[in-house]
Design an enzyme around this catalytic site. Structure first.
Site, mmCIF file in Angstrom:
data_model
loop_
_atom_site.group_PDB
_atom_site.id
_atom_site.type_symbol
_atom_site.label_atom_id
_atom_site.label_comp_id
_atom_site.label_asym_id
_atom_site.label_seq_id
_atom_site.Cartn_x
_atom_site.Cartn_y
_atom_site.Cartn_z
ATOM 1 N N SER A 113 5.782 -7.203 4.161
ATOM 2 C CA SER A 113 5.389 -6.064 4.981
ATOM 3 C C SER A 113 3.992 -6.286 5.537
ATOM 4 O O SER A 113 3.028 -6.432 4.772
ATOM 5 C CB SER A 113 5.403 -4.774 4.166
ATOM 6 O OG SER A 113 4.729 -3.752 4.860
ATOM 7 N N HIS A 163 8.630 -7.608 8.011
ATOM 8 C CA HIS A 163 8.897 -6.171 7.910
ATOM 9 C C HIS A 163 7.739 -5.386 8.512
ATOM 10 O O HIS A 163 6.581 -5.594 8.146
ATOM 11 C CB HIS A 163 9.074 -5.799 6.434
ATOM 12 C CG HIS A 163 9.557 -4.396 6.208
ATOM 13 N ND1 HIS A 163 10.873 -4.036 6.293
ATOM 14 C CD2 HIS A 163 8.877 -3.266 5.877
ATOM 15 C CE1 HIS A 163 11.008 -2.743 6.030
ATOM 16 N NE2 HIS A 163 9.791 -2.246 5.774
ATOM 17 N N ASP A 199 6.258 -1.665 9.097
ATOM 18 C CA ASP A 199 6.317 -0.265 8.668
ATOM 19 C C ASP A 199 5.666 0.638 9.711
ATOM 20 O O ASP A 199 4.441 0.656 9.857
ATOM 21 C CB ASP A 199 5.601 -0.097 7.329
ATOM 22 C CG ASP A 199 6.413 -0.643 6.163
ATOM 23 O OD1 ASP A 199 7.607 -0.282 6.060
ATOM 24 O OD2 ASP A 199 5.876 -1.411 5.354
ATOM 25 N N MET A 256 4.700 4.280 10.839
ATOM 26 C CA MET A 256 4.464 5.598 10.249
ATOM 27 C C MET A 256 3.769 6.499 11.255
ATOM 28 O O MET A 256 2.916 6.039 12.028
ATOM 29 C CB MET A 256 3.598 5.464 8.991
ATOM 30 C CG MET A 256 4.159 4.518 7.951
ATOM 31 S SD MET A 256 3.104 4.465 6.487
ATOM 32 C CE MET A 256 3.898 3.123 5.583
ATOM 33 N N HIS A 312 10.939 -0.707 10.380
ATOM 34 C CA HIS A 312 11.269 0.450 9.536
ATOM 35 C C HIS A 312 10.560 1.671 10.093
ATOM 36 O O HIS A 312 9.338 1.788 9.999
ATOM 37 C CB HIS A 312 10.829 0.137 8.100
ATOM 38 C CG HIS A 312 11.082 1.236 7.120
ATOM 39 N ND1 HIS A 312 10.596 1.178 5.831
ATOM 40 C CD2 HIS A 312 11.748 2.404 7.217
ATOM 41 C CE1 HIS A 312 10.957 2.270 5.176
ATOM 42 N NE2 HIS A 312 11.653 3.034 6.010
ATOM 43 N N MET A 333 9.424 5.158 9.865
ATOM 44 C CA MET A 333 9.145 6.319 9.014
ATOM 45 C C MET A 333 8.543 7.393 9.905
ATOM 46 O O MET A 333 7.366 7.745 9.813
ATOM 47 C CB MET A 333 8.201 5.919 7.881
ATOM 48 C CG MET A 333 8.902 5.094 6.817
ATOM 49 S SD MET A 333 7.771 4.381 5.619
ATOM 50 C CE MET A 333 7.497 2.781 6.378
ATOM 51 N N MET A 348 14.302 3.161 -0.830
ATOM 52 C CA MET A 348 12.869 3.264 -1.089
ATOM 53 C C MET A 348 12.638 3.363 -2.602
ATOM 54 O O MET A 348 13.172 4.263 -3.254
ATOM 55 C CB MET A 348 12.288 4.499 -0.396
ATOM 56 C CG MET A 348 12.359 4.480 1.115
ATOM 57 S SD MET A 348 11.454 3.105 1.877
ATOM 58 C CE MET A 348 9.777 3.404 1.289
ATOM 59 N N ASP A 396 12.434 -1.440 -0.694
ATOM 60 C CA ASP A 396 11.088 -1.314 -0.139
ATOM 61 C C ASP A 396 10.218 -0.515 -1.106
ATOM 62 O O ASP A 396 10.413 0.684 -1.276
ATOM 63 C CB ASP A 396 11.153 -0.615 1.223
ATOM 64 C CG ASP A 396 9.824 -0.638 1.966
ATOM 65 O OD1 ASP A 396 8.817 -1.068 1.377
ATOM 66 O OD2 ASP A 396 9.800 -0.211 3.136
#
Length: 229
Positions: free
Chosen positions: A12, A37, A39, A41, A70, A72, A141, A177
């Site tokens: 990540s 990966h 992330d 957010m 990913h 979020m 998660m 994750d």
């Protein structure tokens, strides 16, 4: 992307040097990372703000393999086009992010990319049953989403086992994750996971100018996971 249940390590970049994302992506791939990966957010769905489609597009040219994005964020649907155009190979949305997750998965797949479904530690897997024919990846998660460096939530291992049984022979990846280390990787690998996301577990001890520790960390996590199978 050819489907395989072999163990894949997906560092990540949340734990990378933000000033050197391109070089960091190249370094982790050179050191053995299978996927990269990302992330994303929004400071709304999770209590942190990271990066958007422009960052994904900028690092895409530095990634030879799979860019695993990913989301979020909530809502998700208005941003699917932008992240698809930014070069995501896998685009994962949270079951909890909106009322129409089936539509979200349809929209992702309409771009010809792999659709992922993420579930938080407090979410059961009952709803996943209705979505199995819409997903290419399920992300479990093992921390509450929002920050790197959190402690692995052991209660999620049984969820992975139940998911693996539910999936059967469908070509669906199980991704983990949160809190992945050589100590926790065997627990989820034995339960049926094949994609392991690791942030601090990969990046600790290394840097763009000293990437060898990235490779050591990746190999340690992979060896521990493969030995548990």
């Amino acid at each position: 992307m050819t489907f395989s249940r072999a163990i894949k390590i997906a560092p990540s970049i949340l734990s990378a040097d933000f000033a050197n994302f391109g070089a960091e992506c190249e370094a982790i791939e050179a050191q053995g990372a299978d996927w990269v990966h990302v992330d994303v957010m929004d400071g709304h769905f999770v209590p942190n703000l990271t990066f958007g489609p422009a960052t994904c597009a900028a690092i895409r040219k530095h990634i030879k393999g799979v860019m695993d994005v990913h989301l979020m964020i909530a809502p998700v649907d208005p941003y699917i086009d932008a992240f698809a155009q930014a070069g995501a190979d896998v685009l994962t949305a949270h079951l909890e992010a909106g009322p129409h997750i089936h539509r979200t998965l349809q929209a992702i797949r309409a771009h010809g990319i792999k659709a992922g479904l993420a579930i938080n530690p407090g979410t059961g897997i009952e709803s996943v049953t209705e979505l199995l024919d819409m997903v290419d990846l399920i992300c479990v998660m093992t921390v509450n989403p929002g920050f790197g460096g959190q402690k692995f939530i052991t209660s999620q291992v049984s969820k992975v086992q139940r998911l693996r049984q539910m999936i059967g022979d469908r070509p669906i990846h199980i991704e983990i994750d949160g809190g992945i280390t050589p100590e926790t990787a065997p627990l989820v690998a034995a339960a049926g996971a094949d994609v392991l996301v690791a942030g601090s577990g990969v990046f600790k001890g290394g840097s763009v100018t000293n990437p060898a520790p990235y490779g050591e960390n990746i190999r340690a996590i992979r060896a521990a996971a493969e030995a548990a199978r």
